[in-house]
Scaffold this active site. Structure first.
Site, mmCIF file in Angstrom:
data_model
loop_
_atom_site.group_PDB
_atom_site.id
_atom_site.type_symbol
_atom_site.label_atom_id
_atom_site.label_comp_id
_atom_site.label_asym_id
_atom_site.label_seq_id
_atom_site.Cartn_x
_atom_site.Cartn_y
_atom_site.Cartn_z
ATOM 1 N N GLY A 46 1.520 12.142 -3.944
ATOM 2 C CA GLY A 46 2.271 11.232 -4.798
ATOM 3 C C GLY A 46 1.497 9.934 -4.941
ATOM 4 N N GLN A 51 0.008 1.066 -6.594
ATOM 5 C CA GLN A 51 -1.045 1.474 -5.659
ATOM 6 C C GLN A 51 -2.431 1.437 -6.303
ATOM 7 O OE1 GLN A 51 1.191 5.219 -4.371
ATOM 8 N NE2 GLN A 51 0.123 4.651 -2.490
ATOM 9 N N CYS A 90 1.366 7.259 3.629
ATOM 10 C CA CYS A 90 1.074 6.587 2.356
ATOM 11 C C CYS A 90 -0.425 6.394 2.176
ATOM 12 C CB CYS A 90 1.784 5.231 2.343
ATOM 13 S SG CYS A 90 1.597 4.356 0.782
ATOM 14 N N LEU A 91 -0.914 6.698 0.974
ATOM 15 C CA LEU A 91 -2.343 6.524 0.686
ATOM 16 C C LEU A 91 -2.775 5.060 0.813
ATOM 17 C CD1 LEU A 91 -2.638 8.865 -2.444
ATOM 18 C CD2 LEU A 91 -3.605 9.289 -0.170
ATOM 19 N N HIS A 132 9.964 7.886 -2.160
ATOM 20 C CA HIS A 132 8.848 7.064 -1.672
ATOM 21 C C HIS A 132 8.160 6.363 -2.854
ATOM 22 C CE1 HIS A 132 5.253 6.509 1.140
ATOM 23 N NE2 HIS A 132 4.714 6.280 -0.036
ATOM 24 N N GLU A 133 7.943 7.112 -3.944
ATOM 25 C CA GLU A 133 7.247 6.524 -5.104
ATOM 26 C C GLU A 133 8.114 5.470 -5.804
ATOM 27 O OE1 GLU A 133 4.272 7.027 -4.924
ATOM 28 O OE2 GLU A 133 4.345 8.874 -3.764
ATOM 29 N N HIS A 136 7.825 2.336 -4.066
ATOM 30 C CA HIS A 136 6.596 1.618 -4.444
ATOM 31 C C HIS A 136 6.830 0.783 -5.703
ATOM 32 C CE1 HIS A 136 3.308 2.703 -1.809
ATOM 33 N NE2 HIS A 136 3.541 4.004 -1.915
HETATM 34 NI NI NI Z 1 2.850 5.517 -0.683
#
Ligand code: NI
Length: 164
Positions: A46, A51, A90-91, A132-133, A136
C-alpha cells in the site's frame, strides 16, 4: 512510469493532511500509476500520496490476495465494525512494526479512476491496509496508534509483504 522517492519519518509531509482531489485529470491518473510502480518497487502492499510528497487524497493498495490493485481517490470510511489488534508496518518507517487496533470490516466510499463514486465493503488485511492508507491521507502514522511497537523483532503475522 516513474519511481518516486518514498519519504521517511520525520518528514513533515507525512504528518500533513492531504487535500481532496477536485478533478481527475490525466496527471492524477499518471500519479496513481507511478505510485503503484513505486509501491511494487519497494515491495510494499500500500502507498499513499503524502509518502511520495504528493499531498492529495490518493492511495494504492495491492495486498496480493488475488483481488488485485485498488486505486483510491478521496476515500472515506463510512462505517467500521469489529475492532481487532493486528500488525502494521510502513514503507515510511523502515524496520518498525506495531500492533494496531483497526476495524476487521469496513464500508468505504471513494472515486474510481473514471470519476465514478463507488461504495464497497472490505474485510481482514485488505481492510487494514485501506485504513492505514486513509490514515496517511490524514497525516496519521501507525506508530501514534500502536499499542506496542517492535523495533528489533517482527511480531507474528507481520512480514515485509505486509508493509504499507
Ligand atoms: Ni504506511
Amino acid at each position: 512510469m516513474a519511481i518516486y522517492e518514498i519519504l521517511k519519518v520525520p518528514h513533515q509531509a507525512l504528518t500533513t493532511p492531504a487535500k481532496v482531489v477536485e478533478k481527475i485529470t490525466p496527471n492524477v491518473l499518471k500519479v496513481l500509476d507511478n505510485m503503484y510502480e513505486t509501491m511494487k518497487f519497494a515491495q510494499g502492499v500500500g502507498l499513499a500520496g503524502p509518502q511520495v510528497n504528493i499531498l492529495k487524497r490518493l492511495a494504492v493498495v495491492d495486498v496480493e490476495d488475488g483481488q488485485g490493485r485498488l486505486d483510491m481517490i478521496n476515500p472515506v470510511i463510512l462505517e467500521g465494525r469489529d475492532m481487532e489488534l493486528g500488525p502494521d508496518g510502513c514503507l515510511s518507517i523502515p524496520g518498525v512494526y506495531g500492533d494496531t487496533k483497526r476495524y476487521k470490516w469496513i464500508r468505504v466510499r471513494m472515486l474510481t479512476r473514471d470519476g465514478e463514486v463507488v461504495e464497497f465493503e472490505e474485510t481482514d488485511f485488505r481492510a487494514r491496509a485501506i485504513q492505514h492508507e486513509i490514515d496517511h491521507l490524514d497525516g496519521i502514522l501507525f506508530t501514534t496508534k500502536a499499542v506496542r511497537l517492535y523495533r528489533d523483532e517482527v511480531p507474528v503475522g507481520a512480514t515485509k509483504k505486509r508493509t504499507l
